[in-house]
Scaffold this motif. Sequence first.
Motif, PDB file in Angstrom:
ATOM      1  N   LYS A 185       2.316   2.113  -3.428  1.00  0.00           N
ATOM      2  CA  LYS A 185       1.309   2.501  -4.324  1.00  0.00           C
ATOM      3  C   LYS A 185       0.799   3.858  -4.049  1.00  0.00           C
ATOM      4  N   LYS A 213       0.685  -1.290   0.114  1.00  0.00           N
ATOM      5  CA  LYS A 213      -0.004   0.140   0.044  1.00  0.00           C
ATOM      6  C   LYS A 213       0.861   1.349   0.022  1.00  0.00           C
ATOM      7  N   LEU A 265      -0.665  -6.086  -5.811  1.00  0.00           N
ATOM      8  CA  LEU A 265      -0.525  -5.889  -4.451  1.00  0.00           C
ATOM      9  C   LEU A 265      -0.380  -7.032  -3.809  1.00  0.00           C
ATOM     10  N   TYR A 271      -0.818  -2.451 -10.884  1.00  0.00           N
ATOM     11  CA  TYR A 271      -0.240  -2.920  -9.739  1.00  0.00           C
ATOM     12  C   TYR A 271      -0.505  -4.230  -9.298  1.00  0.00           C
ATOM     13  N   ASN A 277       1.306   6.645  -7.121  1.00  0.00           N
ATOM     14  CA  ASN A 277      -0.024   7.138  -7.542  1.00  0.00           C
ATOM     15  C   ASN A 277       0.134   8.902  -7.661  1.00  0.00           C
TER      16      ASN A 277
END
Length: 369
Positions: A87, A84, A101, A99, A91
């Motif tokens: 990202k 997280k 994850l 992505y 972003n």
Amino acid sequence: MNLIKRLKAKWRTVRNTQKAIKLKAACALYDHRDCSDVFCAEDVKHIVIFRWDDKLGDCIMAGILINNLRLHRPDIKITVICRKTTKLWLNKVSFIDEYILLGKHNLRKTLQPYKNKYDVFVDVSNGFSYKEIFIAKYINAKHYLGFSADRFNIIDVSIDSNQMHFYQRYINATKILTNKDCLTSEKPPVPNYNKELEFLDSLIIDKDYKNIVGINFFGSGKYRRFSFEKAASLMKYWLEKHPEDLLVLLPTPGEEKFLTKLNSQFSSSNLLLPTDKASLEMSLAIIDKADFTFTPDTAVVHMASALDKPVIGIYRENRMNYEEWKPLGRHSQTIFNREPICDNDSVYVYEFGYEQLEEARANILKAIQ
């Protein structure tokens, strides 16, 4: 106390030995390539960047690669394996096509749709753990671009071994993939933080100070963070020793109670917590506004490097780690912790002398005058 430290060090030695055994077994199974194609940058159309550890400092430096690919090779699709935090940052600074994850479990199930999709697997770290070598092999890219070609057979496109700092490694990886010696930008991109900068200005406009100092007490893991007692002791010393400094605390996720309590304990006009709501943008605003920032070896150092702002960084007595992650901002200074008493002795970030702090502070202020 030394006996306790030695017992803990012995236990860490056992754990590290177990990890080494697991890695050796995993390498026997997975450390090989199936593709014999010769690497050619012009043939690359889809890459996957491996950022599974979710370390923000590495992510910040990875922006150099991503944004230069967008400029020089917009035909290349970019996928990032991450969590997280990575990202969230990416972003804000660039566009990522996809992505993945990836958690710690169900690796095969999560990765199965992505097998055999990529031309290049990019990982500039010092090597793989036993789980990471499995992930790298399971993806089954045509080529593997990395720093540890001398240790892992799977890597066939090698970053120059002289490029010790992760910033330099990403620059080198970018030049390999773009096939260019000169890049449009070699500066890591950062999110826009103008709104936070204006808010910070409104809080300090009426304060009486000569220097603004950003203060961060937290790094990854318990050994890279200050205890409340140690943080309070340092703040008491600093406020009394240097009343001309305005100390601005960097809000940190999960540390709201710590910082609010610390700020209220002193009730000093020269100690400021701008907000208890942490954000990447607020951290950047404080670092940019400050004359310098005081911080453990953590992402704050690399935010400052991206902004070319000075820091006093606290580092373990580990010169290899220092060369890989040292501050790049002009006039930055380093405080090294005490030397470990034995192998695998973990030293706390606050184990340094205040005379080191005084010297580093004086050096920065002299340099920026």
